[in-house]
Design an enzyme around this catalytic site. Structure first.
Site, mmCIF file in Angstrom:
data_model
loop_
_atom_site.group_PDB
_atom_site.id
_atom_site.type_symbol
_atom_site.label_atom_id
_atom_site.label_comp_id
_atom_site.label_asym_id
_atom_site.label_seq_id
_atom_site.Cartn_x
_atom_site.Cartn_y
_atom_site.Cartn_z
ATOM 1 N N ASP A 1 -22.574 15.754 14.746
ATOM 2 C CA ASP A 1 -23.854 15.345 14.174
ATOM 3 C C ASP A 1 -24.453 16.471 13.348
ATOM 4 O O ASP A 1 -24.557 17.609 13.800
ATOM 5 C CB ASP A 1 -24.830 14.960 15.298
ATOM 6 C CG ASP A 1 -26.169 14.499 14.757
ATOM 7 O OD1 ASP A 1 -26.251 13.362 14.267
ATOM 8 O OD2 ASP A 1 -27.142 15.289 14.812
ATOM 9 N N GLY B 1 -25.534 21.380 20.999
ATOM 10 C CA GLY B 1 -25.219 22.402 20.011
ATOM 11 C C GLY B 1 -24.424 23.530 20.643
ATOM 12 O O GLY B 1 -24.432 23.720 21.867
ATOM 13 N N TYR C 1 -30.471 20.543 7.446
ATOM 14 C CA TYR C 1 -30.000 21.731 8.158
ATOM 15 C C TYR C 1 -29.442 22.734 7.143
ATOM 16 O O TYR C 1 -28.283 22.685 6.746
ATOM 17 C CB TYR C 1 -28.912 21.385 9.173
ATOM 18 C CG TYR C 1 -29.329 20.440 10.279
ATOM 19 C CD1 TYR C 1 -30.666 20.183 10.566
ATOM 20 C CD2 TYR C 1 -28.369 19.797 11.052
ATOM 21 C CE1 TYR C 1 -31.036 19.314 11.582
ATOM 22 C CE2 TYR C 1 -28.727 18.925 12.078
ATOM 23 C CZ TYR C 1 -30.061 18.691 12.337
ATOM 24 O OH TYR C 1 -30.411 17.820 13.346
ATOM 25 N N LYS D 1 -30.657 30.748 31.241
ATOM 26 C CA LYS D 1 -30.372 32.079 30.688
ATOM 27 C C LYS D 1 -31.620 32.817 30.213
ATOM 28 O O LYS D 1 -31.541 33.994 29.845
ATOM 29 C CB LYS D 1 -29.370 31.970 29.540
ATOM 30 C CG LYS D 1 -29.871 31.220 28.318
ATOM 31 C CD LYS D 1 -28.765 31.105 27.263
ATOM 32 C CE LYS D 1 -29.233 30.318 26.041
ATOM 33 N NZ LYS D 1 -28.154 30.154 25.054
#
Length: 321
Positions: A52, A273, A57, A209
């Site tokens: 995608d 992602g 972007y 994280k």
């Protein structure tokens, strides 16, 4: 990796989709082209066959990297991209699609989506019927195979559906952001519309994280993400710690647990992602995790310590849209 059908299109997609917002670089830091290309190719090898992207972007930069990385295996993958809110007039949609085809090095796009509703980010309000007419024509011409929408409310989705078949909705959807469940999801379930969940790990928050003092530079879009701010972030930190024992019990990472939860939801696919091969391989392994009904209830209760306190706005960032 077992495939799922996109809406009623007949197009088979992987339950984990590789998202490529980061490949455009704008709004992200520390992104390397070579690592992205390796990650895209590793995703395919690991069974992720759906990718995608969007024209916005990096103004086509992400599309170009996707096209370059997957050119040799085009017929074996599913490509999804999006037209932005500033290109929703009939001729603009046609031109945007042609640019995306060129960027992606292909003569057809499997899923073409309206990225944001007309009027978003101060752009001109274009009647949905005009935009859908362009998309229907592109579909008739064979330039696109299916039509989707992104960031649409349930009401906007229903309005668009009056002008043609919509096979997917792409909303932000994760354990920590569940607005779609009470808004557009009922319509999707009733009309066999796939839910392509973006930010299924809440932009990394659900990976565990980030520590309590995490700060992002202004150039990083997460600096404006509501989940990373104030009491929302504190509640999320507590919830992540409560999820750790369950992830350990399942022998998976927190991120994999978050992805597994999303793809267990009705008609839901997770767009994850990745900035390198290690991350994409970890994402692909999430399909192996099977959650019991009791585990799902436990996860739900933990997540609601975050979601019950969020505002009732659909957008996850403090952007003007």
């Amino acid at each position: 990796m077992e495939k799922r059908v996109l809406g009623t299109s007949g197009i088979e997609i992987s339950p984990i989709v590789m998202g490529t917002w980061q490949a455009g670089k704008r709004g992200w830091v520390g992104i390397e082209d070579s690592e992205i290309i390796k990650a895209l190719q590793a995703a395919f090898t690991a069974g992720i066959t759906t990718f995608d992207t969007a024209e916005i972007y990096g103004d086509g930069y992400s599309e170009k990297l996707v096209g370059e990385a997957l050119a040799g295996i085009r017929e074996q993958v599913v490509l999804a991209t999006k037209v932005f809110a500033n290109h929703l007039k009939y001729e603009q949609v046609i031109a945007a699609c042609d640019r995306s085809l060129l960027n992606l090095q292909t003569d057809y796009i499997d899923l073409y989506q309206i990225h944001w509703p007309a009027g978003a980010f101060g752009n001109e309000i274009v009647p949905i019927g005009e935009t859908m007419r362009a998309l229907n024509d592109l579909k008739t011409q064979g330039k696109i195979r299916a039509i989707g929408v992104s960031n649409f409310s349930g009401q906007q989705l229903e309005a668009a559906s009056q002008f043609g078949r919509i096979d997917s909705l792409q909303p932000p959807y994760s354990l920590f952001w569940r607005y779609v469940e009470t808004d557009a999801m009922p319509y999707c379930l009733a009309h066999q519309i796939s839910i392509l969940a973006y930010s299924p790990m809440a932009q990394g928050l659900l990976t565990g994280k980030f520590g309590p003092d995490q700060k992002f530079p202004p150039t990083d879009n997460r600096s404006q993400n509501k989940l990373f701010q104030g009491e929302n972030y504190q509640r999320a930190q507590l919830a992540v710690e409560q999820l750790r024992p369950l992830a350990a019990e399942l022998k998976c990472t927190l991120g994999q647990l978050a992805l597994a939860w999303v793809i267990t939801q009705p008609q839901a696919i997770a767009i994850a992602g990745a900035r390198n091969t290690e991350q994409v391989l970890a994402n692909a392994q999430a399909v192996e995790i099977k959650l019991s009904s009791s585990q799902l209830q436990q996860i739900d209760a933990i997540a609601r310590q975050v979601t019950d306190y969020l505002d009732n706005e659909p957008v996850m960032w403090n952007w003007k849209s």
